[in-house]
Scaffold this active site. Sequence first.
Site, PDB file in Angstrom:
ATOM      1  N   GLU A 187      80.247  -3.358 -35.497  1.00  0.00           N
ATOM      2  CA  GLU A 187      81.661  -3.495 -35.854  1.00  0.00           C
ATOM      3  C   GLU A 187      81.896  -4.902 -36.360  1.00  0.00           C
ATOM      4  O   GLU A 187      80.979  -5.731 -36.366  1.00  0.00           O
ATOM      5  CB  GLU A 187      82.555  -3.188 -34.641  1.00  0.00           C
ATOM      6  CG  GLU A 187      82.631  -1.722 -34.302  1.00  0.00           C
ATOM      7  CD  GLU A 187      83.636  -1.428 -33.200  1.00  0.00           C
ATOM      8  OE1 GLU A 187      84.837  -1.482 -33.453  1.00  0.00           O
ATOM      9  OE2 GLU A 187      83.191  -1.157 -32.076  1.00  0.00           O
ATOM     10  N   HIS A 220      94.884  -3.987 -35.435  1.00  0.00           N
ATOM     11  CA  HIS A 220      93.674  -3.325 -35.945  1.00  0.00           C
ATOM     12  C   HIS A 220      93.888  -3.076 -37.429  1.00  0.00           C
ATOM     13  O   HIS A 220      94.933  -2.550 -37.833  1.00  0.00           O
ATOM     14  CB  HIS A 220      93.437  -2.004 -35.210  1.00  0.00           C
ATOM     15  CG  HIS A 220      92.052  -1.474 -35.387  1.00  0.00           C
ATOM     16  ND1 HIS A 220      91.592  -1.007 -36.595  1.00  0.00           N
ATOM     17  CD2 HIS A 220      91.010  -1.362 -34.521  1.00  0.00           C
ATOM     18  CE1 HIS A 220      90.329  -0.620 -36.466  1.00  0.00           C
ATOM     19  NE2 HIS A 220      89.957  -0.833 -35.207  1.00  0.00           N
ATOM     20  N   ARG A 234      88.614  -8.990 -37.115  1.00  0.00           N
ATOM     21  CA  ARG A 234      89.790  -8.153 -37.375  1.00  0.00           C
ATOM     22  C   ARG A 234      91.001  -8.900 -37.910  1.00  0.00           C
ATOM     23  O   ARG A 234      91.747  -8.380 -38.736  1.00  0.00           O
ATOM     24  CB  ARG A 234      90.218  -7.484 -36.069  1.00  0.00           C
ATOM     25  CG  ARG A 234      89.404  -6.308 -35.799  1.00  0.00           C
ATOM     26  CD  ARG A 234      89.913  -5.536 -34.636  1.00  0.00           C
ATOM     27  NE  ARG A 234      88.856  -4.580 -34.346  1.00  0.00           N
ATOM     28  CZ  ARG A 234      88.706  -3.958 -33.213  1.00  0.00           C
ATOM     29  NH1 ARG A 234      89.555  -4.173 -32.230  1.00  0.00           N
ATOM     30  NH2 ARG A 234      87.723  -3.116 -33.034  1.00  0.00           N
ATOM     31  N   HIS A 257      97.255  -3.434 -31.773  1.00  0.00           N
ATOM     32  CA  HIS A 257      96.136  -2.724 -31.147  1.00  0.00           C
ATOM     33  C   HIS A 257      95.781  -3.279 -29.773  1.00  0.00           C
ATOM     34  O   HIS A 257      95.494  -2.528 -28.852  1.00  0.00           O
ATOM     35  CB  HIS A 257      94.935  -2.841 -32.083  1.00  0.00           C
ATOM     36  CG  HIS A 257      93.708  -2.115 -31.632  1.00  0.00           C
ATOM     37  ND1 HIS A 257      93.680  -0.749 -31.494  1.00  0.00           N
ATOM     38  CD2 HIS A 257      92.464  -2.563 -31.295  1.00  0.00           C
ATOM     39  CE1 HIS A 257      92.470  -0.376 -31.093  1.00  0.00           C
ATOM     40  NE2 HIS A 257      91.719  -1.452 -30.954  1.00  0.00           N
ATOM     41  N   ARG A 286      90.146 -10.925 -30.285  1.00  0.00           N
ATOM     42  CA  ARG A 286      89.039 -10.267 -29.580  1.00  0.00           C
ATOM     43  C   ARG A 286      87.977  -9.740 -30.534  1.00  0.00           C
ATOM     44  O   ARG A 286      88.299  -9.138 -31.567  1.00  0.00           O
ATOM     45  CB  ARG A 286      89.585  -9.106 -28.750  1.00  0.00           C
ATOM     46  CG  ARG A 286      88.508  -8.255 -28.126  1.00  0.00           C
ATOM     47  CD  ARG A 286      89.083  -7.203 -27.219  1.00  0.00           C
ATOM     48  NE  ARG A 286      89.869  -6.217 -27.907  1.00  0.00           N
ATOM     49  CZ  ARG A 286      89.372  -5.140 -28.515  1.00  0.00           C
ATOM     50  NH1 ARG A 286      88.065  -4.908 -28.530  1.00  0.00           N
ATOM     51  NH2 ARG A 286      90.165  -4.264 -29.098  1.00  0.00           N
TER      52      ARG A 286
HETATM   53  C1  SIN Z   1      87.551   0.747 -32.966  1.00  0.00           C
HETATM   54  O1  SIN Z   1      86.825   1.709 -32.751  1.00  0.00           O
HETATM   55  O2  SIN Z   1      87.730   0.285 -34.095  1.00  0.00           O
HETATM   56  C2  SIN Z   1      88.280   0.101 -31.814  1.00  0.00           C
HETATM   57  C3  SIN Z   1      87.344  -0.496 -30.865  1.00  0.00           C
HETATM   58  C4  SIN Z   1      87.924  -1.761 -30.274  1.00  0.00           C
HETATM   59  O3  SIN Z   1      89.136  -1.951 -30.292  1.00  0.00           O
HETATM   60  O4  SIN Z   1      87.123  -2.611 -29.853  1.00  0.00           O
END
Ligand code: SIN
Length: 518
Positions: free
Chosen positions: A110, A253, A299, A357, A392
């Site tokens: 991610e 998010h 993010r 988020h 985060r």
């Molecule tokens: C996501 O799957 O994008 C959210 C996971 C997260 O907030 O760490």
Amino acid sequence: MQTNFLVIGSGISGLNFALQAAKKGKVTIVTKKKLIDSNTNFAQGGIAAVLDQTDNFEKHVEDTLKAGAFHNNKKAVEFMVKNSAAAIYRLIDLGVEFQKENGKLSLTKEGGHSHRRIAFVGDYTGKEIERILVKRVKEHPNITILEDAFALKLLTQKSFFGERTARARNKANNLALPVMSRSELYNKTCIGAQIIRGNKIENILADQTILSTGGVGQLFLQTTNPSIATGDGTAMASQIGCKIKDIEFIQFHPTALNKNTFPKFLISETVRGEGAKLVNEKGENFMKNTHPLKDLAPRDIVAREIYQQQKTGQVFLDIRHKSREYLKKRFPQIYEKLKKLKIDMAKDLIPVTPAAHYECGGIEVDLNGQTNVKNLFAFGEVTCTGVHGANRLASNSLLEALVFSNQVAKNLTPNQKIKQTEFDAPKILRKNSKETLLAEKLKQEIKNIMWEYAGIIRNLKRIKKEAIPKMEHIAKELKKMNGTNQEIAETSNMAITSILILKAAYKRKKSIGCHFVE
Ligand code: SIN
């Protein structure tokens, strides 16, 4: 009612703690809807951990610090990362079946991660963990579950311990020295909570009370969080003098589905982790030249770039280069949801937009989950352990919740010293009372104000001159009501937490992480 450990909230951290604490004493879980209704249930991505031989502890720490704009508490980050693999293996022991390939855990990626290090279960990791934990908790004879029970306030008693007693207690409980001064730590003791259940007020007295109430997404008009995320824990804790830290750092998010769903449906960052690109209406992959990590930048950076792009048109995710078979298998939940909305992710672009988020800050706790009020502990999204800093890192949230709830469970022991005490009980108002209807209206106003003033880009002057006075007015309207109920108390919690966020945002004059000043 009396218990050893009172857990408020039923997400991953609360349930994980309950299972371990139940070996030492009686646990009561209070949850305002059903046990399953938590933010955890909505977590799609996974859990970040150092699980691969080519990865290492230093890289995960470094990625977490970079994403957090180095505003993090490095000790807390190191502590979390060191305990990351053990936290995953504990879940495996409990029965969570993470995805595997050739007998090894499959790992995805991610934003902000320099390595594939996220263990996952399809695109419904949180749901699966919650399912297993709920099952285990329900089986346990030492755990009492109170569903549809709303924690109204924390009950406290005054206690005056001297410096010496405080130190001795710390030693006996194996607590590290807290970050707060002794006098601050020991002038109040939490002895449980007052709850509303079935239109009645009940007092639950507890040796130790633990807040795991989750986040604040519902304070904002657009959010990926479920309806329970109304900042209850932060509001209750602040009312009894708990320190609140870094609460201005609200993470948006970048890729919530841009359709009218409530809450906004998340298109997991792992979709980008598996190769999806962000494109604008001209088909340009605009992240390509914005950040070295491109579509997988942290993010805050991606969310701001999308926000800017949206001034001239829509933004989409493009994962059409992957086969339908692959998409169906890897992202079953997202695939089906999009299909219902007539979006075929194998053929169509997916419209996305940022949404509130995650709360990076919260109730200040030390590494043992201790707040500055004696016998009150907290873990998970409601806290500020300092691991997230100003933003985060993806998939560190379930990890933090697990590691710190394990730690609190390890250190707490029942002490059974609470005496029965009388407390005032407010009048309960009907669901269709004029006060309740007004609270519903104010709830909507709170969401509008927070979205406008405390969103992705903030104007400090307007926060001070417009948002704070508006929110204080709402809080006053709620306070003068002649009684309460869940709707009124929840709205009041939202107003209190919003004021804390707005004031903290106003105080932080420079942009950092997800606090971006115009
Ligand atoms: C996501 O799957 O994008 C959210 C996971 C997260 O907030 O760490």
